[in-house]
Motif scaffolding. Sequence first.
Motif, PDB file in Angstrom:
ATOM      1  N   ALA A   1       0.835  -1.204   0.000  1.00 36.28           N
ATOM      2  CA  ALA A   1       0.000   0.000   0.000  1.00 36.28           C
ATOM      3  C   ALA A   1       0.869   1.254   0.000  1.00 36.28           C
ATOM      4  CB  ALA A   1      -0.924  -0.010   1.216  1.00 36.28           C
ATOM      5  N   ARG A   2       1.945   1.237   0.789  1.00 35.58           N
ATOM      6  CA  ARG A   2       2.843   2.400   0.812  1.00 35.58           C
ATOM      7  C   ARG A   2       3.449   2.637  -0.565  1.00 35.58           C
ATOM      8  NH1 ARG A   2       4.168   0.359   5.864  1.00 35.58           N
ATOM      9  NH2 ARG A   2       6.008  -0.760   5.153  1.00 35.58           N
ATOM     10  N   ALA A   3       3.826   1.546  -1.213  1.00 36.10           N
ATOM     11  CA  ALA A   3       4.426   1.674  -2.541  1.00 36.10           C
ATOM     12  C   ALA A   3       3.410   2.203  -3.544  1.00 36.10           C
ATOM     13  CB  ALA A   3       4.954   0.313  -2.990  1.00 36.10           C
ATOM     14  N   LEU A   4       2.165   1.735  -3.431  1.00 34.45           N
ATOM     15  CA  LEU A   4       1.136   2.211  -4.355  1.00 34.45           C
ATOM     16  C   LEU A   4       0.869   3.698  -4.148  1.00 34.45           C
ATOM     17  CD1 LEU A   4      -1.458  -0.658  -4.604  1.00 34.45           C
ATOM     18  CD2 LEU A   4      -0.650   0.747  -6.502  1.00 34.45           C
ATOM     19  N   VAL A   5       0.821   4.112  -2.887  1.00 36.50           N
ATOM     20  CA  VAL A   5       0.613   5.536  -2.613  1.00 36.50           C
ATOM     21  C   VAL A   5       1.768   6.346  -3.195  1.00 36.50           C
ATOM     22  CG1 VAL A   5       0.551   7.268  -0.767  1.00 36.50           C
ATOM     23  CG2 VAL A   5      -0.892   5.239  -0.621  1.00 36.50           C
ATOM     24  N   ALA A   6       2.987   5.850  -3.022  1.00 39.29           N
ATOM     25  CA  ALA A   6       4.146   6.553  -3.587  1.00 39.29           C
ATOM     26  C   ALA A   6       4.030   6.633  -5.107  1.00 39.29           C
ATOM     27  CB  ALA A   6       5.436   5.847  -3.181  1.00 39.29           C
ATOM     28  N   ALA A   7       3.525   5.558  -5.724  1.00 40.37           N
ATOM     29  CA  ALA A   7       3.353   5.571  -7.187  1.00 40.37           C
ATOM     30  C   ALA A   7       2.281   6.585  -7.586  1.00 40.37           C
ATOM     31  CB  ALA A   7       2.981   4.172  -7.679  1.00 40.37           C
ATOM     32  N   LEU A   8       1.183   6.607  -6.842  1.00 42.37           N
ATOM     33  CA  LEU A   8       0.093   7.539  -7.165  1.00 42.37           C
ATOM     34  C   LEU A   8       0.551   8.985  -7.040  1.00 42.37           C
ATOM     35  CD1 LEU A   8      -2.841   5.727  -5.308  1.00 42.37           C
ATOM     36  CD2 LEU A   8      -2.516   5.898  -7.780  1.00 42.37           C
ATOM     37  N   GLU A   9       1.504   9.215  -6.131  1.00 37.43           N
ATOM     38  CA  GLU A   9       2.003  10.577  -5.946  1.00 37.43           C
ATOM     39  C   GLU A   9       2.926  10.999  -7.083  1.00 37.43           C
ATOM     40  OE1 GLU A   9       3.537   9.973  -2.019  1.00 37.43           O
ATOM     41  OE2 GLU A   9       1.800  10.941  -1.091  1.00 37.43           O
ATOM     42  N   ARG A  10       3.304  10.049  -7.930  1.00 36.01           N
ATOM     43  CA  ARG A  10       4.243  10.364  -9.006  1.00 36.01           C
ATOM     44  C   ARG A  10       3.617  10.278 -10.388  1.00 36.01           C
ATOM     45  NH1 ARG A  10      10.012   8.504  -6.860  1.00 36.01           N
ATOM     46  NH2 ARG A  10       9.658   9.061  -4.698  1.00 36.01           N
ATOM     47  N   VAL A  11       2.306  10.146 -10.445  1.00 33.94           N
ATOM     48  CA  VAL A  11       1.644  10.158 -11.753  1.00 33.94           C
ATOM     49  C   VAL A  11       0.665  11.325 -11.787  1.00 33.94           C
ATOM     50  CG1 VAL A  11       1.877   7.688 -12.145  1.00 33.94           C
ATOM     51  CG2 VAL A  11      -0.159   8.559 -10.973  1.00 33.94           C
ATOM     52  N   ARG A  12       0.246  11.667 -12.988  1.00 38.92           N
ATOM     53  CA  ARG A  12      -0.693  12.774 -13.163  1.00 38.92           C
ATOM     54  C   ARG A  12      -1.918  12.256 -13.902  1.00 38.92           C
ATOM     55  NH1 ARG A  12       1.224  15.770 -16.907  1.00 38.92           N
ATOM     56  NH2 ARG A  12       0.192  17.711 -16.375  1.00 38.92           N
ATOM     57  N   GLY A  13      -3.025  12.958 -13.708  1.00 33.46           N
ATOM     58  CA  GLY A  13      -4.227  12.587 -14.439  1.00 33.46           C
ATOM     59  C   GLY A  13      -5.356  12.203 -13.511  1.00 33.46           C
ATOM     60  N   ALA A  14      -6.237  11.331 -14.012  1.00 36.89           N
ATOM     61  CA  ALA A  14      -7.437  10.960 -13.264  1.00 36.89           C
ATOM     62  C   ALA A  14      -7.321   9.519 -12.801  1.00 36.89           C
ATOM     63  CB  ALA A  14      -8.666  11.115 -14.154  1.00 36.89           C
ATOM     64  N   PHE A  15      -7.545   9.301 -11.514  1.00 38.37           N
ATOM     65  CA  PHE A  15      -7.592   7.919 -11.047  1.00 38.37           C
ATOM     66  C   PHE A  15      -8.468   7.788  -9.810  1.00 38.37           C
ATOM     67  CE2 PHE A  15      -3.584   9.795  -9.450  1.00 38.37           C
ATOM     68  CZ  PHE A  15      -3.743   9.671  -8.080  1.00 38.37           C
ATOM     69  N   ALA A  16      -9.260   6.727  -9.824  1.00 38.99           N
ATOM     70  CA  ALA A  16      -9.921   6.229  -8.622  1.00 38.99           C
ATOM     71  C   ALA A  16      -9.523   4.765  -8.609  1.00 38.99           C
ATOM     72  CB  ALA A  16     -11.425   6.388  -8.717  1.00 38.99           C
ATOM     73  N   ILE A  17      -8.751   4.362  -7.597  1.00 38.69           N
ATOM     74  CA  ILE A  17      -8.237   2.993  -7.602  1.00 38.69           C
ATOM     75  C   ILE A  17      -8.678   2.233  -6.355  1.00 38.69           C
ATOM     76  CG2 ILE A  17      -6.163   3.612  -8.944  1.00 38.69           C
ATOM     77  CD1 ILE A  17      -5.142   2.546  -5.743  1.00 38.69           C
ATOM     78  N   VAL A  18      -8.786   0.921  -6.527  1.00 39.26           N
ATOM     79  CA  VAL A  18      -8.960   0.019  -5.394  1.00 39.26           C
ATOM     80  C   VAL A  18      -7.956  -1.107  -5.592  1.00 39.26           C
ATOM     81  CG1 VAL A  18     -10.556  -1.359  -4.035  1.00 39.26           C
ATOM     82  CG2 VAL A  18     -11.434   0.514  -5.400  1.00 39.26           C
ATOM     83  N   ALA A  19      -7.157  -1.373  -4.560  1.00 36.10           N
ATOM     84  CA  ALA A  19      -6.149  -2.435  -4.656  1.00 36.10           C
ATOM     85  C   ALA A  19      -6.335  -3.395  -3.491  1.00 36.10           C
ATOM     86  CB  ALA A  19      -4.744  -1.839  -4.630  1.00 36.10           C
TER      87      ALA A  19
ATOM     88  N   THR B   1      -4.757  -6.423  -1.214  1.00 35.41           N
ATOM     89  CA  THR B   1      -3.588  -7.186  -0.777  1.00 35.41           C
ATOM     90  C   THR B   1      -4.088  -8.208   0.253  1.00 35.41           C
ATOM     91  OG1 THR B   1      -2.913  -6.047   1.249  1.00 35.41           O
ATOM     92  CG2 THR B   1      -2.361  -4.958  -0.835  1.00 35.41           C
ATOM     93  N   PRO B   2      -3.283  -9.218   0.590  1.00 35.87           N
ATOM     94  CA  PRO B   2      -3.743 -10.181   1.598  1.00 35.87           C
ATOM     95  C   PRO B   2      -3.953  -9.549   2.972  1.00 35.87           C
ATOM     96  CG  PRO B   2      -1.927 -11.080   0.317  1.00 35.87           C
ATOM     97  CD  PRO B   2      -2.021  -9.637  -0.048  1.00 35.87           C
ATOM     98  N   ALA B   3      -3.421  -8.332   3.185  1.00 41.22           N
ATOM     99  CA  ALA B   3      -3.532  -7.703   4.505  1.00 41.22           C
ATOM    100  C   ALA B   3      -4.579  -6.602   4.561  1.00 41.22           C
ATOM    101  CB  ALA B   3      -2.179  -7.120   4.910  1.00 41.22           C
ATOM    102  N   GLY B   4      -5.081  -6.151   3.436  1.00 46.11           N
ATOM    103  CA  GLY B   4      -6.051  -5.057   3.455  1.00 46.11           C
ATOM    104  C   GLY B   4      -6.322  -4.524   2.065  1.00 46.11           C
ATOM    105  N   LEU B   5      -7.161  -3.497   2.062  1.00 43.94           N
ATOM    106  CA  LEU B   5      -7.635  -2.916   0.805  1.00 43.94           C
ATOM    107  C   LEU B   5      -7.186  -1.457   0.770  1.00 43.94           C
ATOM    108  CD1 LEU B   5      -9.809  -4.112  -1.266  1.00 43.94           C
ATOM    109  CD2 LEU B   5     -11.473  -2.772   0.017  1.00 43.94           C
ATOM    110  N   LEU B   6      -6.619  -1.017  -0.346  1.00 38.98           N
ATOM    111  CA  LEU B   6      -6.267   0.393  -0.497  1.00 38.98           C
ATOM    112  C   LEU B   6      -7.218   1.025  -1.506  1.00 38.98           C
ATOM    113  CD1 LEU B   6      -4.025   2.624   0.189  1.00 38.98           C
ATOM    114  CD2 LEU B   6      -3.204   2.142  -2.120  1.00 38.98           C
TER     115      LEU B   6
END
Length: 507
Positions: free
Chosen positions: A167-185, A187-192
């Motif tokens: 989840a931390r890595a995904l947040v870091a990735a989201l902070e480095r892209v531009r545009g429109a996104f609503a994401i759900v991810a 993982t075995p430990a939780g949902l981002l």
Amino acid sequence: MAPGVPFLREVREECGVFGIWRHPRAVALACQALYALQHRGQDSAGIATCRPGGPLVVEKGNGLVAEVFTASRLARLAAVGPAQAAVGHVRYATTGGSRPENAQPLLFTTAGVPFALAHNGQLVGSEGVRAWLRQRGVRFTTTSDSEVLGRLAEQLAPGAGDGEGVARALVAALERVRGAFAIVALTPAGLLAARDPRGIRPLVLGRLGPAWVVASETCAFDTIGAETVREVAPGEWLWIDDAGPRAGRLEAPGEVPGESARPAFCIFEYVYFARPDSRFGGRSVYEVRKELGRRLAREHPVAADVVIGVPDSSLPVAAGYSEESGIPHEPGLVKNRYVGRTFLRPDPRARAESVRIKLNPVPEVVAGRRVVLVDDSLVRGTTVRRLVRALREAGASEVHLRIAAPPYLHPCYYGVDTADREELLAARHRVEEMRRVVEADSLHFLSLEGMVAATGQPLAAFCLGCFTGRYPVSPEVIPGPVPDVAGVPAAGRAPASGREDVPWARS
Ligand code: SF4
């Protein structure tokens, strides 16, 4: 818009997402929710599921939800076991095309930890990030910009180690892209769940007993009996595990000269995309559409005998026009709801015939009468011209076209498939010329101010790019490094190896 014949409309939405943590019937509920979100995408559907801490399984394919989720596919998902979590996705292909491998959720593995990603929206300049990843030896299996997000997350957290690390890595990735996104991810430990800093695409949080749910629209919650809690705020991420949701904010990467970081919700969600039984910003989509019709009648009255809305999204608009004008509203166009996917993307002649297969006038409603035909958008004009002709052939003495939005002058860069600028009727013609092209007796558009006022929200709350050409996230390629990323969830910053410069969109 009816599942099965999306080509009949000239504006097409991209995707719908759903996530649930955790519920013993997670897969069945995800499937039901995807049925409710089917209007947001008909090209493919998919569900990924896992037991908490267990393996992650995905089933997906091209087609409608009913076509993809056969008994055998559902059985394979159910075999994962009870007390599961799930993410689901319906897709209309824009970036990446409709290749089967582009169906979502997409599966990734970081340091042995699997995660499944479902994305609604479109990244701006993702080609540059893709090229940068390729230089680092990353191999892509799809042409979707959603894979760019997942692969970037893999690179940013090579030693993630657990679900929260992912989840931390995904947040870091989201902070480095531009545009429109609503994401759900998942993982075995939780949902981002996360939404881009301008909140261009919708995402809502809900509750179903002890389980938490997220979805593109509230109609998905109604379908499964969940209660809406609130909207995920623009730029917010939620990490949902057995302790409940934990919230944080994305460090907005869009702090670029000339770009606004204000919220910019896509106004077309109200006008056209969303189901009328959904709610955004505390307003019912149905009520907003009815108000669009009332305002359209006040701005552009006409002497007529009957108001006819183009099914389905324009029916509330037509009801509002009728209420305000006093002209009766009648169902003068019958929609065939059983046209199958055989009719998808046919050649131009088949496309012309398909309008009559899909929508047919009722002569008893239109013969000898002056018709106000109400539609929600006018993009290329080809579909509405066929409708105007069909109404005349059925005996209408006059056809007055009223559009519940301003002229569509510019393309969308955030996941809505309209047309290239040269294909947009309004980009090439004045209103009177457009009237002649669509062969109507009169043609008028709702003003920008009228459209925004119908939502009950200020102009500054919306993306209006396709009407004004002023985009909240510049569609231009902006070379340069992404700023250092701070504020990643829970445990703090991403690993040092994940904080080196990443180009947004290096051409
Ligand atoms: S450009 Fe138009 S369709 Fe695209 S997000 Fe903005 S308002 Fe919506």
